[in-house]
Write a protein that holds these residues in place. Structure first.
Motif, PDB file in Angstrom:
ATOM      1  N   HIS A   1       1.457  -1.285  -0.084  1.00  0.00           N
ATOM      2  CA  HIS A   1      -0.217   0.230  -0.184  1.00  0.00           C
ATOM      3  C   HIS A   1       0.881   1.372   0.048  1.00  0.00           C
ATOM      4  O   HIS A   1       0.547   2.348   0.868  1.00  0.00           O
ATOM      5  CB  HIS A   1      -0.974  -0.005   1.119  1.00  0.00           C
ATOM      6  CG  HIS A   1      -1.678  -0.638   0.932  1.00  0.00           C
ATOM      7  ND1 HIS A   1      -2.047  -2.552   1.637  1.00  0.00           N
ATOM      8  CD2 HIS A   1      -3.223  -1.096   0.885  1.00  0.00           C
ATOM      9  CE1 HIS A   1      -2.532  -3.076   1.635  1.00  0.00           C
ATOM     10  NE2 HIS A   1      -3.825  -2.760   0.475  1.00  0.00           N
ATOM     11  N   VAL A   2       2.267   1.119  -0.742  1.00  0.00           N
ATOM     12  CA  VAL A   2       3.151   2.420  -1.006  1.00  0.00           C
ATOM     13  C   VAL A   2       2.262   3.204  -2.080  1.00  0.00           C
ATOM     14  O   VAL A   2       1.492   3.334  -2.872  1.00  0.00           O
ATOM     15  CB  VAL A   2       4.197   1.661  -1.126  1.00  0.00           C
ATOM     16  CG1 VAL A   2       5.286   2.991  -1.788  1.00  0.00           C
ATOM     17  CG2 VAL A   2       5.048   1.355  -0.183  1.00  0.00           C
ATOM     18  N   ARG A   3       1.975   4.341  -1.646  1.00  0.00           N
ATOM     19  CA  ARG A   3       1.209   5.932  -2.264  1.00  0.00           C
ATOM     20  C   ARG A   3       2.380   6.646  -2.674  1.00  0.00           C
ATOM     21  O   ARG A   3       3.736   6.773  -2.174  1.00  0.00           O
ATOM     22  CB  ARG A   3       0.277   5.773  -2.038  1.00  0.00           C
ATOM     23  CG  ARG A   3      -1.247   5.586  -1.581  1.00  0.00           C
ATOM     24  CD  ARG A   3      -1.707   4.706  -2.374  1.00  0.00           C
ATOM     25  NE  ARG A   3      -3.022   3.772  -1.837  1.00  0.00           N
ATOM     26  CZ  ARG A   3      -2.545   2.290  -1.646  1.00  0.00           C
ATOM     27  NH1 ARG A   3      -1.641   1.490  -2.329  1.00  0.00           N
ATOM     28  NH2 ARG A   3      -3.678   1.730  -1.638  1.00  0.00           N
ATOM     29  N   ASP A   4       1.989   7.313  -3.731  1.00  0.00           N
ATOM     30  CA  ASP A   4       2.794   8.428  -3.986  1.00  0.00           C
ATOM     31  C   ASP A   4       3.451   9.145  -3.348  1.00  0.00           C
ATOM     32  O   ASP A   4       4.809   9.661  -3.196  1.00  0.00           O
ATOM     33  CB  ASP A   4       2.014   9.294  -5.867  1.00  0.00           C
ATOM     34  CG  ASP A   4       1.873   8.182  -6.857  1.00  0.00           C
ATOM     35  OD1 ASP A   4       1.784   7.132  -7.126  1.00  0.00           O
ATOM     36  OD2 ASP A   4       0.853   8.817  -7.894  1.00  0.00           O
ATOM     37  N   TRP A   5       2.496   9.754  -2.279  1.00  0.00           N
ATOM     38  CA  TRP A   5       3.071  10.419  -1.886  1.00  0.00           C
ATOM     39  C   TRP A   5       3.470  10.102  -0.716  1.00  0.00           C
ATOM     40  O   TRP A   5       4.853  10.796  -0.400  1.00  0.00           O
ATOM     41  CB  TRP A   5       2.247  11.686  -0.451  1.00  0.00           C
ATOM     42  CG  TRP A   5       1.152  10.374   0.195  1.00  0.00           C
ATOM     43  CD1 TRP A   5       0.275   9.841   0.251  1.00  0.00           C
ATOM     44  CD2 TRP A   5       1.623  10.385   1.584  1.00  0.00           C
ATOM     45  NE1 TRP A   5      -0.246   9.098   0.815  1.00  0.00           N
ATOM     46  CE2 TRP A   5       0.422   9.832   2.263  1.00  0.00           C
ATOM     47  CE3 TRP A   5       2.606  10.571   2.403  1.00  0.00           C
ATOM     48  CZ2 TRP A   5       0.467   8.869   3.572  1.00  0.00           C
ATOM     49  CZ3 TRP A   5       1.684  10.577   3.718  1.00  0.00           C
ATOM     50  CH2 TRP A   5       1.478   9.718   4.285  1.00  0.00           C
ATOM     51  N   HIS A   6       4.020   9.514  -0.564  1.00  0.00           N
ATOM     52  CA  HIS A   6       4.956   8.245   0.561  1.00  0.00           C
ATOM     53  C   HIS A   6       6.661   8.456  -0.543  1.00  0.00           C
ATOM     54  O   HIS A   6       7.544   8.580   0.089  1.00  0.00           O
ATOM     55  CB  HIS A   6       4.730   6.750   0.323  1.00  0.00           C
ATOM     56  CG  HIS A   6       3.644   6.568   1.579  1.00  0.00           C
ATOM     57  ND1 HIS A   6       2.521   5.537   0.593  1.00  0.00           N
ATOM     58  CD2 HIS A   6       3.022   6.499   2.520  1.00  0.00           C
ATOM     59  CE1 HIS A   6       1.612   5.708   2.042  1.00  0.00           C
ATOM     60  NE2 HIS A   6       1.670   6.301   2.866  1.00  0.00           N
ATOM     61  N   GLN A   7       6.128   8.079  -1.776  1.00  0.00           N
ATOM     62  CA  GLN A   7       7.485   8.341  -2.503  1.00  0.00           C
ATOM     63  C   GLN A   7       7.881   9.797  -2.848  1.00  0.00           C
ATOM     64  O   GLN A   7       8.902   9.712  -2.997  1.00  0.00           O
ATOM     65  CB  GLN A   7       7.333   7.538  -3.949  1.00  0.00           C
ATOM     66  CG  GLN A   7       7.286   5.785  -4.219  1.00  0.00           C
ATOM     67  CD  GLN A   7       6.902   5.453  -5.272  1.00  0.00           C
ATOM     68  OE1 GLN A   7       5.612   5.844  -5.315  1.00  0.00           O
ATOM     69  NE2 GLN A   7       7.199   4.479  -5.383  1.00  0.00           N
TER      70      GLN A   7
END
Length: 293
Positions: free
Chosen positions: A42-48
């Motif tokens: 569940h890694v999202r764009d904002w995490h990156q």
């Protein structure tokens, strides 16, 4: 200024990851210090895009970089020297209690919650095979009620069912009263119990995978080879790197440890001394200074 310590797990710790992001956006000096025992789901764009983190091992760095997460640096976990000293003073008290109860048995401890990655079913199978070969050892499994259930009916095994209820220095001292730490965990992001045991002069028996090979000394501890790695999802936000092993290899490692204490005293004492030296690398005052600065 803030240091947020949290697993890099968007399922279990997303509130803390959001807090880090929002503090940074509002101009506060903020550091994230994290770990993971595999690949976070569940890694999202904002995490990156918005997160950058210090991590506890080269292994964790590699896992997060593969997902496009910004990693600043590796800062190993550490122990406070003052905590270790308190534990060393308490350890002989626990040792006397254990010897009064178990006489001349070689004493092993495993201190772990019942999560599946901790390998309790596999260890219970191993210990059944060990006690078929020798009754010279006792195995104390400090876990919760769920973990204790795996060992029902296994000879020379005592479970506590009280994992997490001892004060910090006391649990270090308790581990320090044993001859060996068993650490058959199948997936770790660091492996702090190995360092805790080593700090008290107790060699550990563990699987030879990263990150344990980063922090362990093979001249102090006994490493057991693993046979393969399988990504496993237990539904808690992490695709765990589960390391399988041949039970006979773990049996032989334990039997070798028993023989070492009984018949190869100088080798055992040498391992104890090297364990203490290994743990000195993990001085929290020195290691965490990088975060403070």
């Amino acid at each position: 200024k803030y240091i947020i310590v949290a697993p890099f797990n968007p399922v279990a710790a997303n509130d803390w990851l959001l807090l880090y992001r929002d503090l940074k956006k509002r101009g506060f000096r903020t550091i994230l210090y994290s770990m993971i025992e595999g690949t976070p789901t569940h890694v999202r764009d904002w995490h990156q895009r918005d997160l950058e983190t210090y991590v506890v091992s080269e292994y964790v760095r590699k896992k997060l970089l593969q997902l496009g997460i910004n990693v600043v640096d590796v800062v190993y976990h550490g122990l406070l020297p003052s905590l270790v000293e308190r534990a060393r003073k308490l350890a002989p008290v626990y040792r006397k209690q254990l010897q009064a109860k178990f006489k001349d048995k070689i004493l092993f401890i495993y201190n772990a919650m019942s999560h599946r990655r901790k390998g309790h079913p596999e260890l219970a199978f191993v210990l059944r095979k060990v006690v078929e070969k020798t009754k010279e050892a006792m195995f104390i499994i400090h876990t919760d009620d769920t973990g204790s259930a795996y060992y029902i009916g296994v000879e020379n095994v005592v479970t506590t069912g009280s994992y997490g209820n001892m004060e910090r220095a006391a649990i270090l001292a308790y581990q320090g009263a044993f001859d060996f730490l068993l650490f058959p965990s199948l997936a770790e992001g660091f492996g702090l119990p190995v360092i805790e045991a080593n700090a008290l002069g107790v060699p550990a028996i563990h699987l030879a995978y990263e990150p344990l090979t980063e922090i362990s000394d093979p001249d102090a501890n006994i490493m057991v080879p693993y046979t393969n790695v399988t990504p496993v999802d237990f539904g808690d936000g992490i695709l765990y790197d589960i390391h399988s092993y041949n039970p006979d290899d773990m049996v032989e490692a334990i039997l070798d440890a028993i023989d070492m204490v009984k018949n190869r005293k100088s080798e055992y004492e040498d391992r104890k001394a090297k364990a203490i030296e290994n743990a000195k690398r993990f001085n929290a005052i020195e290691l965490y200074r990088k975060l403070i600065e």
